[in-house]
Scaffold this motif. Structure first.
Motif, PDB file in Angstrom:
ATOM      1  N   VAL A   1       3.251   6.077  -2.653  1.00  0.00           N
ATOM      2  CA  VAL A   1       4.343   6.900  -3.106  1.00  0.00           C
ATOM      3  C   VAL A   1       4.396   6.922  -4.549  1.00  0.00           C
ATOM      4  CG1 VAL A   1       6.839   6.784  -3.195  1.00  0.00           C
ATOM      5  CG2 VAL A   1       5.586   6.410  -1.006  1.00  0.00           C
ATOM      6  N   ALA A   2       4.180   5.758  -5.404  1.00  0.00           N
ATOM      7  CA  ALA A   2       4.096   5.830  -6.787  1.00  0.00           C
ATOM      8  C   ALA A   2       2.970   6.854  -7.423  1.00  0.00           C
ATOM      9  CB  ALA A   2       3.992   4.627  -7.436  1.00  0.00           C
TER      10      ALA A   2
ATOM     11  N   ILE B   1       0.839  -1.148   0.000  1.00  0.00           N
ATOM     12  CA  ILE B   1      -0.100  -0.135   0.017  1.00  0.00           C
ATOM     13  C   ILE B   1       0.821   1.197   0.172  1.00  0.00           C
ATOM     14  CG2 ILE B   1      -1.539   1.342   1.169  1.00  0.00           C
ATOM     15  CD1 ILE B   1      -2.944  -1.404   2.215  1.00  0.00           C
ATOM     16  N   TRP B   2       2.028   1.232   0.792  1.00  0.00           N
ATOM     17  CA  TRP B   2       2.817   2.306   0.756  1.00  0.00           C
ATOM     18  C   TRP B   2       3.370   2.812  -0.551  1.00  0.00           C
ATOM     19  CZ3 TRP B   2       2.884   6.645   3.562  1.00  0.00           C
ATOM     20  CH2 TRP B   2       2.574   6.580   5.004  1.00  0.00           C
TER      21      TRP B   2
ATOM     22  N   VAL C   1       1.527  12.096  -9.952  1.00  0.00           N
ATOM     23  CA  VAL C   1       0.630  13.168  -9.846  1.00  0.00           C
ATOM     24  C   VAL C   1       1.596  14.433  -9.767  1.00  0.00           C
ATOM     25  CG1 VAL C   1      -0.903  14.577  -8.468  1.00  0.00           C
ATOM     26  CG2 VAL C   1      -1.452  12.112  -8.624  1.00  0.00           C
ATOM     27  N   GLY C   2       2.661  14.461  -9.303  1.00  0.00           N
ATOM     28  CA  GLY C   2       3.703  15.450  -8.893  1.00  0.00           C
ATOM     29  C   GLY C   2       4.272  15.650 -10.451  1.00  0.00           C
TER      30      GLY C   2
END
Length: 140
Positions: A116-117, A111-112, A122-123
């Motif tokens: 993060v991906a 999940i982490w 999005v960034g």
């Protein structure tokens, strides 16, 4: 402090039984002279507060808080006892909640990684499309 001396101190903490680690370390590391001891204690408290107050900034803030607490525990027996109790409680919680279910650990890590991906994607998209606010140094 030479590196070998620090490593020996860490090894002594690791070798001590859970529930006595921090109090035993307190006995070994406690400074006897009051002015120096209070200065080190104040530094540890300031370090802990600085780490706690900057939790909203990305970075190793939790580690900074733990280092500050370790400095405080080296000079204040009450803090050492509290850290010993917290360690025992966390070990008990780990034995009851995580060890019987190893798939939970894998799920949390997965999940982490997905979160993060997704945030990185999005960034990167916001950077390419020019959606970032102008006050950011890398917006243009």
């Amino acid at each position: 402090m030479p590196r070998s001396r620090i490593m020996r101190a860490i090894d002594k903490v690791r070798e001590a039984p859970p529930g006595r680690r921090f109090e035993d370390a307190h006995e070994r590391q406690r400074i006897r002279r009051a002015p120096i001891r209070l200065t080190v204690l104040g530094f540890g408290i300031a370090f802990t507060l600085a780490g706690a107050l900057t939790f909203w900034i990305p970075g190793p803030n939790f580690v900074i808080v733990l280092i500050g607490l370790a400095i405080v525990a080296g000079q204040w027996r009450v803090a050492a006892r509290v850290l010993d109790r917290i360690e025992v409680a966390l070990r008990r919680w780990n034995d009851e909640r995580w060890d019987p279910y190893p798939h939970k650990r894998r799920a949390v890590v997965l999940i982490w990684l997905v979160v993060v991906a997704a945030l990185a994607s999005v960034g990167a998209l916001a950077f390419r499309q020019g959606w970032l606010p102008g006050w950011l140094p890398f917006a243009d």
